[in-house]
Design a protein around this motif. Structure first.
Motif, short mmCIF file in Angstrom:
data_model
loop_
_atom_site.label_atom_id
_atom_site.label_comp_id
_atom_site.label_asym_id
_atom_site.label_seq_id
_atom_site.Cartn_x
_atom_site.Cartn_y
_atom_site.Cartn_z
N PHE A 101 0.84 -1.20 0.00
CA PHE A 101 0.00 0.00 0.00
C PHE A 101 0.88 1.25 0.00
O PHE A 101 0.65 2.19 -0.78
N LEU A 102 1.88 1.25 0.86
CA LEU A 102 2.81 2.39 0.92
C LEU A 102 3.47 2.63 -0.43
O LEU A 102 3.63 3.77 -0.88
N ALA A 103 3.84 1.53 -1.10
CA ALA A 103 4.48 1.66 -2.42
C ALA A 103 3.52 2.32 -3.41
O ALA A 103 3.93 3.14 -4.24
N SER A 104 2.23 1.98 -3.31
CA SER A 104 1.24 2.60 -4.19
C SER A 104 1.18 4.10 -3.95
O SER A 104 1.10 4.89 -4.88
N ILE A 105 1.21 4.48 -2.68
CA ILE A 105 1.16 5.91 -2.32
C ILE A 105 2.41 6.61 -2.85
O ILE A 105 2.35 7.72 -3.38
N ALA A 106 3.56 5.96 -2.71
CA ALA A 106 4.81 6.56 -3.21
C ALA A 106 4.74 6.75 -4.73
O ALA A 106 5.16 7.78 -5.25
N ARG A 107 4.20 5.75 -5.43
CA ARG A 107 4.05 5.87 -6.88
C ARG A 107 3.18 7.07 -7.24
O ARG A 107 3.46 7.81 -8.18
N LEU A 108 2.09 7.27 -6.49
CA LEU A 108 1.22 8.42 -6.72
C LEU A 108 2.00 9.72 -6.53
O LEU A 108 1.88 10.66 -7.31
N ALA A 109 2.81 9.75 -5.46
CA ALA A 109 3.59 10.96 -5.18
C ALA A 109 4.55 11.25 -6.32
O ALA A 109 4.67 12.40 -6.76
N PHE A 110 5.20 10.22 -6.85
CA PHE A 110 6.13 10.42 -7.96
C PHE A 110 5.38 10.87 -9.21
O PHE A 110 5.87 11.72 -9.96
N ALA A 111 4.20 10.33 -9.45
CA ALA A 111 3.41 10.75 -10.62
C ALA A 111 3.00 12.22 -10.48
O ALA A 111 3.07 12.99 -11.43
N ASP A 112 2.57 12.61 -9.27
CA ASP A 112 2.20 14.01 -9.03
C ASP A 112 3.41 14.91 -9.22
O ASP A 112 3.29 16.02 -9.75
N LEU A 113 4.57 14.43 -8.78
CA LEU A 113 5.80 15.20 -8.92
C LEU A 113 6.14 15.42 -10.39
O LEU A 113 6.46 16.54 -10.81
N ASP A 114 6.01 14.38 -11.20
CA ASP A 114 6.27 14.51 -12.64
C ASP A 114 5.32 15.51 -13.27
O ASP A 114 5.72 16.34 -14.09
N ALA A 115 4.05 15.44 -12.87
CA ALA A 115 3.06 16.37 -13.42
C ALA A 115 3.40 17.80 -13.04
O ALA A 115 3.30 18.72 -13.86
N CYS A 116 3.82 17.99 -11.78
CA CYS A 116 4.12 19.35 -11.32
C CYS A 116 5.37 19.88 -12.00
O CYS A 116 5.47 21.09 -12.27
N ARG A 117 6.30 19.01 -12.34
CA ARG A 117 7.51 19.45 -13.04
C ARG A 117 7.18 19.83 -14.49
O ARG A 117 7.76 20.78 -15.02
N ARG A 118 6.28 19.07 -15.10
CA ARG A 118 5.82 19.49 -16.43
C ARG A 118 5.17 20.86 -16.35
O ARG A 118 5.37 21.72 -17.22
#
Lengths: 230, 230
Positions: free
Chosen positions: B120-137
């Motif tokens: 579950f934690l790994a899923s949350i981390a993946r979401l955080a990385f996806a949000d980070l990529d979006a924010c960098r775009r």
DNA sequence: CGATCCATTGAGGCGTATCAAGGGCTGTGG
DNA sequence: CCACAGCCCTTGATACGCCTCAATGGATCG
């Protein structure tokens, strides 16, 4: 470089959750990586087969448009992580601002640790959330602040990156390392080098900052800088 | 709302790693939360004592400067998570774009799951990385793109948020929901409402897009939009 | 001591914001 | 079903901030 035994506040306390055998295994797989000023650590789109920890020096993390316009979205200082688990490509380039030394770990080894050690994974997740918060602050800066506010905000962030936020808020004058060029500041702030230079001069004339040398800035009036940053 | 049994691609597959007893416990603690158009879910700085999953509708996530300038850095659609573990305050506001329904979970319960379930934690981390990529775009967009590129990029992102990226890249015309106002688009793109309106009109005149209704946009020429987005 | 690179300063133009007015949905009530 | 009100949205005119282009100044290094 020590991989464990850090104080809780220290950045690479991320390794403190590792068992001694994992520390040994990581250390054995680690390679030191020395960069000179301006050197490229990774290019945008490169395979993410290694992750790095900055040991000394500083780097810029940057994305580009097809026609060459550049946006820096973060700088990496000692203790910062470059790379991540669960990914196959770097979506940004990383370039040394000055002579820098990094530790490189195989991504596979790093991924294995995140899978086997939940406390380690939690540390990585915390880093991701911290990076996300920083990038969202940057979005407000890029989208809604004026040139003078952007440059003042840059110095506030600069203090933060070097763990000097509370020193800045104390209101006393504060000297900080400034390892990046005007061009790097411009690429971070979404401005041109000329506009950055003009705003910096204005802040100097206003008695808010001064430059003891090219790679150092003294915040003479932290309250005025914080106020201008908005 | 189903908390488990999702296809791997679905957004709230994050709950799929939970044991049946955890699903039951979460379901018991969950509250439904209905919002009308324009309603505030959370204000900037509010205590992060609950986390939310969007069930239907859409929201905007926004930060403000002291003097009221606003920057939207993300929109949340069905399946998206609002809130996070390891945090005590929301650093942004969340506001309904239209009638929306969310599920609310106590943050303590959510935190407990991240501690007890590494997948579950790994899923949350993946979401955080996806949000980070979006924010960098978004950072590249805000810092380095012109108004026409920003508006075109908005439609590209809009397609992405609704899982239509591959449909867009296919080159065939594509109709997408547009639940946000011109003001919201402006607040996301770092522009004024007038500039957004002018660029949208220009794209309409160029035959790239059309509007079957106020809350819908048809991408007539995806390749031209992608090209303009840069 | 000169060469080179980076930073500063100035003049002018462009792009987006601002200010202002008009148009056209959308929903409501007669 | 139509008329009206209200709110977005669009369009236009003007102003201003930042970019661009150009030249000078100053630090660092060979």
């Amino acid at each position: 470089m020590r991989l464990s035994g850090h104080a809780p506040g220290e950045k690479h306390a991320i390794f403190d959750s590792l068992a001694p055998c994992d520390v040994a295994r990581l250390s054995a797989a680690a390679q030191t990586c020395d960069l000179a000023s301006g050197d490229t650590l990774i290019e945008e789109g490169e395979d993410l087969d290694r992750v790095f920890i900055v040991e000394t020096g500083a780097l810029k993390l940057r994305k580009s448009t097809r026609d060459g316009r550049q946006q820096i979205f973060a700088f990496a200082f000692a203790g910062d992580l470059i790379g991540r688990p669960f990914a196959c490509k770097f979506r940004h380039g990383a370039y040394a601002l000055g002579p820098s030394r990094l530790l490189a770990f195989p991504a596979a080894e790093f991924d294995r640790l995140t899978r086997q050690n939940p406390v380690f994974l939690a540390s990585i997740a915390r880093l991701a959330f911290a990076d996300l918060d920083a990038c969202r602050r940057l979005s407000v800066l890029l989208g809604r602040k004026h040139a003078d506010e952007k440059v003042a905000s840059f110095f506030v962030e600069l203090a933060r990156w070097q763990g000097q936020t509370s020193a800045l808020r104390s209101g006393r004058r504060l000297s900080i390392a400034l390892p990046m060029s005007r061009q790097d500041m411009a690429d971070f702030l979404g401005l041109t080098i000329e506009t950055v230079s003009r705003q910096v001069s204005a802040m100097k004339d206003a008695g808010m900052i001064e430059f003891p040398g090219r790679c150092r800035v003294t915040i003479l009036d932290p309250m005025a800088v914080l106020e201008t940053a908005g």
